[in-house]
Scaffold this motif. Structure first.
Motif, short mmCIF file in Angstrom:
data_model
loop_
_atom_site.label_atom_id
_atom_site.label_comp_id
_atom_site.label_asym_id
_atom_site.label_seq_id
_atom_site.Cartn_x
_atom_site.Cartn_y
_atom_site.Cartn_z
N ILE A 125 0.91 -1.10 -0.06
CA ILE A 125 0.01 -0.09 -0.02
C ILE A 125 0.82 1.13 -0.12
N ASP A 126 2.15 1.05 0.84
CA ASP A 126 2.90 2.34 0.65
C ASP A 126 3.59 2.61 -0.68
N GLN A 127 3.73 1.49 -1.26
CA GLN A 127 4.47 1.54 -2.55
C GLN A 127 3.82 2.15 -3.33
N VAL A 129 1.05 4.08 -3.15
CA VAL A 129 0.58 5.52 -2.83
C VAL A 129 1.64 6.60 -3.27
N ALA A 130 2.94 5.86 -2.92
CA ALA A 130 4.15 6.73 -3.49
C ALA A 130 4.22 6.87 -4.92
N GLN A 131 3.70 5.87 -5.79
CA GLN A 131 3.61 5.87 -7.28
C GLN A 131 2.36 6.91 -7.70
N GLY A 132 1.57 7.19 -6.92
CA GLY A 132 0.50 8.10 -7.34
C GLY A 132 -0.79 7.33 -7.71
N VAL A 133 -0.76 6.10 -7.05
CA VAL A 133 -2.22 5.43 -7.25
C VAL A 133 -3.43 6.21 -6.28
N PRO A 134 -4.35 6.70 -7.12
CA PRO A 134 -5.36 7.37 -6.19
C PRO A 134 -6.51 6.35 -5.57
N LEU B 192 -1.48 15.20 -7.14
CA LEU B 192 -1.32 14.46 -5.93
C LEU B 192 0.09 14.95 -5.31
N GLN B 194 2.34 13.31 -4.00
CA GLN B 194 3.60 12.33 -4.31
C GLN B 194 4.21 12.73 -5.95
#
Lengths: 652, 251
Positions: A125-127, A129-134, B192, B194
């Motif tokens: 989940i952290d990964q 979110v960092a990639q920009g998964v909304p 976003l 990020q």
């Protein structure tokens, strides 16, 4: 007889993965550049593995059959991805996610693998979110969760009804970055057609490359590498009709199997309870309605047989049946989990009602999924905000408005828990050949819980394989890059061309699809939701006939040295027939009911699955013994050391 | 129950990118209304194979509107007559008895025909590779809830992220522009926290690659938005332009 070493690390369950990582061998950055890795497939597992291995500095060759990596069928996963974050304060934890997954899999998965899966779930989940998964969020700006089957906590992260799409696009973005950086080379519209094994100086066979057909030119191309990773998904399309994409196939797995990799638990196929029912004999695929709908939809059939008959005849509408005459059979049978029982349980309960004559639709092969109660409780706007895109999809396909009349659903083949056997390091029984995601068998036992496929695919690709593959590659750093002129490549290509020519020269009267449909009918009727010794014996006989038809009456127009969609489908169908046989042999051997595998001879008086742990607490690994021959069974015993094995109970 | 429909199919056949194409006319009889458009092509293909002819080549895969593989121009519209739907989500009940149904591949300089209705959309991958990502490696990431994101912002990012990369926007555009596709990814990531870090670099790199690959520019005809199967808004193009101008001013 061959023996199986699953290479599970020593120590307490919660320490195994940490211990493994602490003691495994690594490859230093300068040496990574000298090692090539082939990754076949660009779904969640393949794309995340290729991107992560590329980012580490390995040279990766990544293959897909579609025109772009982003098309892989992971994209169609709707509902969500599980993780043990416990953001909702429901009492979730790694050990609870582990336990739910083991129990959901009906105690037929490896404890150590499943615990590792639960452990790395949070990092996924952290990964992302960092990639920009909304991901969906709450008004406070933090991540939202929804509930899925088989769990009493809310731990599923989601992006509307398109979670698979967003996660895959995240992995595809990471992959695109590595292509730009020169670490990954992409081969789109390329289909792997064989794995090439080369003996090392000590005579040990290792996977050193693949043959792939360029689907645009028809040319067979050779690729060499230090290791090969298979991430090509499941084999649900053996049934012709499934929720899989049209191109999904089990061919890469079968090529590995024919070269000596074990095929594990092939009979464990998941039948998803909420799909749009079959409407005619020209249908090409089945459409899934997300499990998330079971958060708010209530499943029912009529209580009275005369109402069921009237609904089937079209003389009554579902809205004509008063509440007291509706049988909410999941809530009745499983009060503790209600409509959110696991998929295998929900599918079987639907079949039980339909077999008893209470099914609806003109075929009698459907049940209702009703949002009337959710709309009364929450209002239509809230229901639209949660499920709007799914409702629109349903209406486009069926021409019925699910806000006004209940949806009709029926179980369909969706996912395959079985697959290529792998050890704890995700390596198959062939050295240097790895399998990840749905293509392997490892984590879901006899039944997969909802929102766990995405978790497993990404766990394997981001956080497991990039470690474990180094333990293998660390002693390969002295091995120079391979030439594809080696005699092993030459021989493999010759055999492959002979195989293709054989199919091209049949020149019979039947199209690939027509034979595939025949295979699908045999599989659904005799290796389907309810299996018996008799049905499986019949299946094996009938599959021999299908095989005979295929080799005597197949027609492939066009040429093999050119773009040829029918040839692509024929090669896949040849492998599906082999998989169908494997499934039937495995199902016949497993004289118990567990998870998605239901042997009608083995059920409790209440009609629940009856396991026989004394005899079948093992992974059935099948070894190839020649085309059309009965395969050899090798058992990997499952030793449950940390979990109390018991009968699954979703009632109280 | 849906009724059966009979119509005339005019379908584009072309052996290869450099070869001359032509329309083939095929009468279609008594097609049930609940057949999907692609299932209809399957049935037509089955008949062609049975007659010993080569089937019509077209791209398709998931058949539930999400993979972005299907790409047909039906009666002059990318993805056919419905709004907010892909080709695979079109059902025969949308057509009438006696209709002439014309099927062509994407017509756009950026997407050369491979065969019949199949085109090469590799250009979209190349645009993505130019900058359509957040530059993070696997692992070592802070907790997912470390940075709260306001729900409206996350929702807007999701609206943009719904793009399936099918190419209908460029196929619909008289300039052959891929601006809607580019802007959807640029918007999603620029919204976003990020992705904000490298927003300027991303906008410049993706637009430069789009130009290099021969896609045209945007003149606000809004055809892309009208034909997009995922209803991606052209407000994303406005955001892309803002990002791009800000980046150029900062140069």
């Amino acid at each position: 007889m061959a023996t199986i070493d699953s290479k599970i690390p020593e120590g307490a369950l919660a320490e195994k993965w940490t211990n493994y990582k602490a003691h495994q061998k690594l490859v230093n950055p300068a040496n990574k550049r000298r090692l090539d890795i082939i990754v076949v497939g660009t779904g969640l597992a393949g794309a995340s593995a290729a991107a992560s291995l590329g980012a580490l500095g390995f040279k990766v060759l990544n293959f897909c059959i579609q025109d772009s990596p982003r098309r892989a069928h992971s994209i169609a996963a709707q509902g969500g991805i599980n993780a043990a974050k416990n953001y909702q304060n429901y009492g979730d934890s790694v050990s609870r996610l582990f336990y739910d997954t083991i129990k959901g899999g009906d105690y037929r998965a490896r404890e150590a693998n499943v615990y590792r899966l639960a452990e790395v779930s949070n990092a996924i989940i952290d990964q992302c979110v960092a990639q920009g998964v909304p991901f969906a969020r709450e008004y406070g700006g933090l991540l939202d969760n929804r509930s899925f089957g088989g769990a009493q906590v809310s731990r599923t992260f989601y992006a509307r009804g398109q979670t698979g799409q967003q996660l895959l696009l995240g992995a595809y973005s990471a992959l695109s970055r590595e292509v730009q950086r020169g670490n990954v080379k992409l081969y789109t519209r390329h289909e792997m057609l064989d794995v090439v094994l080369v003996k090392d100086s000590e005579g040990v066979e290792r996977a050193r490359g693949i043959l792939a057909r360029n689907l645009v030119t028809g040319k067979i191309e050779r690729f060499a590498a230090h290791a090969v990773v298979i991430g090509t998904g499941g084999y649900g399309n053996t049934y012709f009709l499934s929720t899989n994409a049209m191109g999904c196939n089990g061919s890469a797995a079968m090529q590995c199997y024919r070269k000596g990799a074990y095929f594990a638990n092939p009979c464990f196929a998941q039948i998803h309870p909420t799909c749009i029912p079959v409407h005619g004999d020209k249908q090409s695929k089945l459409t899934l309605m997300s499990e998330s709908l079971r958060n708010d939809g209530r499943i029912w059939v009529p209580k009275k047989i005369e109402d069921a008959k009237a609904l089937q005849a079209g003389t009554k509408k579902p809205t004509d049946i008063p509440d007291e005459d509706r049988d909410f059979y999941l809530e009745r049978r499983y009060p503790a989990f209600g409509n959110l029982v696991p998929r295998d349980v929900a599918s079987r309960a639907a079949k039980e009602r339909c077999d008893a004559g209470f099914g609806v639709n003109n075929t009698g092969l459907a049940v209702f999924l009703d949002f009337k109660y959710a709309i009364e409780r929450l209002g239509e706007d809230v229901v639209r905000a949660r499920y709007g895109n799914l409702f629109d999809m349903y209406e486009e396909i069926t021409d019925e408005n699910p806000y006004k009349t209940p949806m009709m659903i029926f179980p369909a083949i969706h996912y395959t828990m079985g697959g290529i056997w792998v050890d704890y390091e995700l390596m198959t029984s062939i050295k240097g050949l790895f399998a990840i995601g749905e293509a392997n068998f490892s984590d879901h036992g006899a039944n997969r819980l909802g929102a766990s496929a995405l978790m497993q695919g990404l766990a394997d690709g981001y956080f497991v394989l990039p470690y474990t593959i180094q333990n293998y590659l660390s002693d390969q750093i002295q091995v120079p890059r391979f030439s594809t002129d080696l005699p092993e490549f030459e021989a493999a290509e010759k055999a492959l061309k002979a195989r293709i020519n054989k199919l091209m020269s049949i020149k019979g009267n039947r199209s690939v699809d027509s034979i595939h449909k025949e295979l699908g009918h045999v599989m659904w009727d005799f290796v389907g939701m309810g299996r018996t010794k008799e049905s499986l014996t019949t299946a094996i006989a009938k599959l021999k006939e299908v095989r005979k038809t295929f080799y005597s009456d197949l027609r492939i127009p066009g040429s093999a040295d050119d773009l040829n969609v029918e040839l692509e489908k024929a090669l896949r169908l040849e492998d599906f027939i082999g998989i169908g046989e494997l499934m039937a042999y495995d199902a016949l051997n497993r004289e118990e009911s567990c998870g998605g595998h239901f042997r009608e001879e083995h059920q409790t008086p209440e009609g629940e699955a009856l396991r026989h742990d004394d005899k079948f607490s093992y992974v059935a690994c099948w070894k190839y013994t020649g085309e059309g021959n009965e395969p050899e069974l090798i058992k990997e015993d499952l030793n449950y050391q940390f979990t109390k094995v018991q009968t699954r109970n979703y009632k109280n | 129950m849906d009724k059966n429909i009979s119509f005339t199919l005019k379908v584009w056949r072309q052996r290869g990118p450099k070869e001359k194409g032509h329309f083939q006319t095929i009468p279609v009889k008594d097609m049930p209304g609940d057949t999907s458009f692609l299932e209809m092509l399957d049935i037509v293909n089955e008949e062609l194979i049975n007659k010993g002819e080569e089937p019509i080549v077209f791209d398709h895969d998931c058949r539930e509107g999400i993979c972005g593989m299907c790409s047909l121009y039906i009666n002059g519209h990318p993805h056919g007559p419905a709004t907010g739907a892909t080709t695979c989500q079109i059902y025969i009940r949308r057509f009438n008895d006696g209709d002439v149904v014309t099927v062509e591949p994407w017509r756009s300089a950026g997407f050369p025909v491979i065969r019949d209705l199949m085109v090469d959309r590799g250009a979209y991958d190349k645009i993505m590779q130019a900058g359509g990502y957040v530059s993070v490696n696997t692992g070592g990431i802070p907790d997912a809830n470390a940075i709260p994101i306001p729900k409206p912002i996350a929702d807007e990012a999701m609206d943009a992220a719904a793009c399936i990369g099918c190419g209908a926007c460029a196929a619909a555009c008289k300039n052959g522009s891929a601006m809607l596709f580019v802007s959807a990814k640029v918007s999603q990531l620029a919204l976003l926290p990020q992705g904000k870090v490298e927003a300027a670099r991303r906008a410049k790199a993706m637009l430069a690659k789009m130009d290099e690959l021969g896609f045209g520019n945007c003149t606000n005809t809004r055809a892309c938005e009208a034909e997009c199967p995922k209803c991606i808004s052209i407000s994303n193009i406005a955001r892309l332009n803002r990002e791009f101008i800000a980046a150029k001013l900062a140069d």
